[in-house]
Enzyme design. Structure first.
Site, short mmCIF file in Angstrom:
data_model
loop_
_atom_site.label_atom_id
_atom_site.label_comp_id
_atom_site.label_asym_id
_atom_site.label_seq_id
_atom_site.Cartn_x
_atom_site.Cartn_y
_atom_site.Cartn_z
N TYR A 1 3.63 11.63 -6.98
CA TYR A 1 3.77 12.86 -6.41
C TYR A 1 5.08 13.52 -6.61
CZ TYR A 1 -0.95 13.57 -5.19
OH TYR A 1 -2.28 13.49 -5.43
N GLU B 1 -6.59 10.77 -0.67
CA GLU B 1 -6.57 9.69 -1.64
C GLU B 1 -6.26 8.35 -1.05
OE1 GLU B 1 -3.87 10.96 -4.66
OE2 GLU B 1 -5.02 12.71 -4.92
#
Length: 408
Positions: A95, A137
């Protein structure tokens, strides 16, 4: 929670970002693939080539900015993307890479308009959304690993059987090499195929599970894909599977993922499944699983195909109506071959229309699931809107990047 200042700034810049969204996302991918080439393995380059991935990301950014003050509206989209991320093995450490390159792309495109205050606000907004994805996730990874027979990453499977379903579709029956337990899946989900292509390294591919969830194997049914653009190659992995993978060969699979699903045990009202082309795969799994778990369920299955040469699962669809007392099927060809109509290979010709859905389905009460090429899905969406079917009774899935169903 996001600060009020960040929410205000993001709302203020949303029109400017929307006007330049695809330019920003194109620049984002250019920057990221140059600075962090290791992440290129996560992206289907065919979708990059056609611009589909860039458009999908642009749409997601605009949706997030528009609803920055009410992110709960975006949770269905978050679930779809989180499932896709998990299928590809994206982790928390990826990310910051995305965030850095996204902010850089915004600066490149917006120039002096991207003031330090704006960049700081967008960075905070991105971090907030990233935390949501990382949390969801992580939960999916845990669910996969803790399921009986479950796993994370890849697991070796053996091709137990390879069966042609039509001129362009082939099914692969897959069993674990270790002969260990096979985790169940939700009808409609997909698995991820990891292929070390002999000539062109490429990303993993998602293929819908096409059989009943109660079977002792996973089955994927793969269409031999032609090139998406004139200067692009034919589908690398689909053609490789058709031409090079045989019974007894081993392939690496990721566990089931996806949110386009149905719970066979919770079906309480009629279900209408509308399949266009290879979109039949998740819907066939749904139909077979519903009938297996709930024989009294009302299931209406419409399959639209070009003709008998390319229609997959003709025999299985014909058997559906014999498997349940309340199951009805209809096959529509839009380019029938000589003899297709006379031999009863289809129930009609042309296209799935509003009139057909009105006359043949309990549209006022049913739940609708549809999947197929984008023009087909746009048509189905328009038909259901014309019939007044509420959005909460419709579900659909794109194969590839998420796109808009309503033409601008």
């Amino acid at each position: 929670m996001l600060s009020e200042k960040t929410i205000r700034i993001v709302k203020e810049i949303t029109p400017l970002v929307a006007a330049n969204a695809e330019t920003i996302t194109r620049r984002f991918y250019e920057r990221m693939f140059e600075a962090n080439p290791e992440v290129k393995a996560f992206f289907n380059q065919a979708h990059q080539h056609t611009g589909g991935q860039q458009k999908a990301l642009a749409g997601a950014i605009c949706a997030y900015f528009t609803h920055i003050d009410n992110p709960a509206v975006l949770m269905p989209a978050v679930e779809l993307i989180a499932q896709k991320h998990v299928s590809l093995g994206i982790k928390a450490e990826h990310y910051p890479i995305v965030g850095e390159n996204l902010l850089g792309a915004i600066g490149d495109v917006m120039g002096d308009a991207a003031t330090p205050e704006i960049v700081e606000a967008v960075g905070e907004a991105y971090g907030f959304l990233a935390d949501i994805f990382i949390g969801r996730e992580g939960a999916i990874y845990e669910e996969q690993a803790s399921a009986p027979g479950g796993w994370n990453g890849t697991r070796t499977f053996v091709v137990a059987k390879k069966v042609p379903e039509s001129d362009i579709v082939t099914s692969f029956y897959l069993k674990p090499e270790d002969e260990g337990p096979l985790p169940s899946f939700k009808p409609g989900q997909y698995i991820t195929v990891h292929i070390d292509h002999p000539h062109t390294p490429t990303s993993p591919r998602n293929y819908s599970l096409s059989d009943c969830a109660s079977q002792p194997h996973y089955r994927i049914s793969v269409k031999r894909e032609e090139r998406l653009a004139a200067d692009a190659p034919d589908g690398l992995i689909s053609n490789h599977l058709h031409d090079a993978i045989e019974e007894g060969h081993k392939i690496q699979l990721g566990p089931p993922c996806g949110e386009f699903t149905v719970d066979p045990n919770e079906v309480a009202k009629p279900v209408v499944l509308i399949a266009g082309g290879i979109g039949v795969t998740p819907l066939l799994s749904m139909a077979k699983s519903i009938i297996h778990a709930n024989p009294d369920a009302q299931v209406y299955f419409i399959q639209a195909a070009r003709n008998s040469n390319v229609q997959a699962f003709a025999d299985e669809l014909g058997n559906l109506s014999q498997a349940g007392s309340n199951v009805r099927t209809k096959v529509i060809y839009d380019a029938p071959l000589p003899g297709d109509v006379e031999d009863g290979k289809c129930d009609g010709t042309g296209f799935v229309t509003t009139d057909l859905l009105r006359d043949w389905t309990p549209y006022s009460e049913a739940d609708f699931y549809f999947c197929g090429p984008k023009p087909f899905m746009q048509s189905m969406h328009a038909c259901l809107q014309e019939l007044g079917v509420d959005e909460h009774r419709t579900r659909y899935e794109f194969f590839g990047p998420k796109e808009e169903l309503v033409n601008a």
